[in-house]
Write an enzyme that holds these catalytic residues in place. Sequence first.
Site, PDB file in Angstrom:
ATOM      1  N   GLU A  58      31.170  44.929  45.796  1.00 16.58           N
ATOM      2  CA  GLU A  58      31.713  44.895  44.432  1.00 16.58           C
ATOM      3  C   GLU A  58      30.598  45.045  43.402  1.00 16.58           C
ATOM      4  OE1 GLU A  58      35.593  42.301  44.147  1.00 16.58           O
ATOM      5  OE2 GLU A  58      34.132  41.205  45.351  1.00 16.58           O
ATOM      6  N   GLU A  98      37.208  40.637  52.816  1.00 15.28           N
ATOM      7  CA  GLU A  98      37.750  39.339  52.415  1.00 15.28           C
ATOM      8  C   GLU A  98      39.059  38.968  53.115  1.00 15.28           C
ATOM      9  OE1 GLU A  98      34.965  40.340  49.014  1.00 15.28           O
ATOM     10  OE2 GLU A  98      36.284  41.423  50.380  1.00 15.28           O
TER      11      GLU A  98
END
Length: 773
Positions: free
Chosen positions: A624, A644
């Site tokens: 990210e 995740e």
Amino acid sequence: MTRGPEHIPVIVAIGEKIDRPAAPDDALEPVALMEEALRSAEVDGRGGWLQKIESIDLIGLISWRYEDPVGLLCERLGIAPTRQVNASMGGETPVRLIHEAAVRIARGELQTAAIVGGEASHARNQARKTKTQLNWTPLASPENTVKFPSSRYPASPVAKKLRVLDPAQIYPFYEMATQHAWGIVPAEAQRLSAELWADYARVAADNPSAWIRSAPDAEAIADVGADNRLINWPYPKLMVANPGVNQSAAIIVTSLAAAREAGVPEEQLIHIWGGAAAEEPGDYLLRDRYDHSTAQAAALEGALDLVGGDVDRFDAMELYSCFPVVPKMAMHTLGLKQGDKVPTVTGGLTFFGGPLNNYMSHAVCAMVRRLRTHSGQVGLLYGQGGYVNKHHALVISAMPPEEPLALDYSVQEKAEAARAAVPELVEDYVGPATIETYTITYGRDGNPIEGMVILRTPEGKRTMARVRADDAETIALLQTTDCSIIGTEGHARVDAFGKPSWSIGDTAAREYRYCAVERDGPLTIVTINRPEAMNALTPEANAELAEIFDGFAADPEQWVAILTGAGDKAFSAGNDLKATSIAMARGAPLESPVKGFAGLTARYDLDKPVIAAVNGVAMGGGFEIALACDLIIASENAVFALPEPKVGLAALEGGLLRLPRQIGLKQAMGMILTGRHVPAHEGQVLGFVNEVVPAADLMASARRWADLILECSPMSIRASKDVVQRGLAVASLEDALGEQKRSPAVAALFRSSDVREGPLAFAQKRKPQWKGR
């Protein structure tokens, strides 16, 4: 003025219940505990009182959710008083309710009243630990649960932002302020607190209703260790109220006439002489000071007036004891030195137990027993609630008072008149500030989570800030014990997490622990320096990166940045889950910088380009971060993923939104929904990687890209990036063109010297000399 016996209030009966079952599923629920206490009071009063009760007040409880606990209690008892009230919360509540009942009797409004309270927090806690289903009254839904008055107090926005709302955090502000005002160094004050608490412990040891009867001495109370860890400076566990108890108590108040008619012996009756009550402002940051309470002083002085101003007339006393500072302040107001009188007949909220709002009901029971066996004595009951908010003192004795009970006991006007001006409260203050008072919150592991300081600005205004645990110098200052540090000057600022922070050090000049920063002309190179943890980020590392990129954004001499990771294995493995689990275990808050992960993922106003030089794993938050950069140059061993979902989480730092924009919906969903690992070359094919190079060439290649950018006008680069970002935020080309016209970076470009230098250098056939302004 005299009143007949039908208007003279007396305490006729008391009852207590302590519940210590072998297993939590055998424990009594709070209302059942209260039932037992009232039935015990019925026996104590020689019988017949339950059916005579016209008014019943049930003190606010926390350990179980009921829709109407007082109604349920009356149903269990088989009684139907005309007045049934779920009364307020606050440690002074039992004293106030007894006083109010006495006034109603004096006015002729009723004859008999009951005050009852109880908690089963220990059973509830044990049931949670053992996953035991409690066979109690079904829990009421949150929306249907009774709303007890005074269950919340007003708080300033800064107190909410810093999460300083727990009494255990707030009372230490008074402790440290009183130490300074009385000229006592913290080490000596701690010794006095321990000796005072040992007095309470000895009394609890002789009280059969007490929860802890081991009577630790002052040395044990002061000795900080695994079993007596610090909670909030300077208080360890054995100086803090203990709410984990199953206890209840009840008091029945009636008229002297009704007691005589029932045949209760005169020596069992305790007369209510009167008392006084006052309050501080509800918001603790809007108090005039922290070394004194005018409301406490007015209430205690009102009680003193009933005995001719002579404190020695009080043969027994109960001074509220949630934390040592409360009875210490009370004794100071009464003119007592520590050791002059034993300040409790009950044992205190640490050792007797702190059934939340109901401790003073037990104190009344203990005082009544004392006065029944010492008929010529006078007792003082002082209760306190909230955060040094509400104060109520009551004088009782087996002897009748010389004067009838006063019908108005408020001394609020006296408290207001004595109160000094309240300093103006300022939020998010930046600048020099001195300590007014302070504390430190500790984790379950015994280490500091953060300090909290109430501050004064040079103009005398008040503000509040925290001291971060990684600011070792300032935390060490707050732990000073050989002198008072109140008045110490430091600097307040707003930190990377958007929280007010205070430090005695020079934060601008501090060395970074988790990152390295190199500046080469207009190029800034930032390296995440946690190779031992795959460059995973903790809150502290995130904060450093946020501060670094704040500096980069603000520095007109820095035009381009490169972000990379130390070592040859990882750019960043994202959030440090090990550090997160440790923080959760010790009770520390989980925070992200205002500007997002690495200070980049939520930084939407940065118009300077950032290049990610991805030197290995870029997983989760690490990916990210890379996606938040303008270019990604990857080594051949780089691997990207948003894994995740495989650990029950989601990529909520922008990855789920940036990836579809950069490579298209289907390809992005292929990565997002599987959490699969994507090697560097595939990332280039998908379109989120600009170039793939051998690992040995990574930084040289990133610098080459930076040099290409630096050949351009930095003003043009900023305008171009800003226009692109604005265009992505709107739906149509027409709207994007409109946003372009509103771009401050575009406006700055056309005001700059660069807009003239470019054409001039072209005409003169020379290299432009960009100024970036």
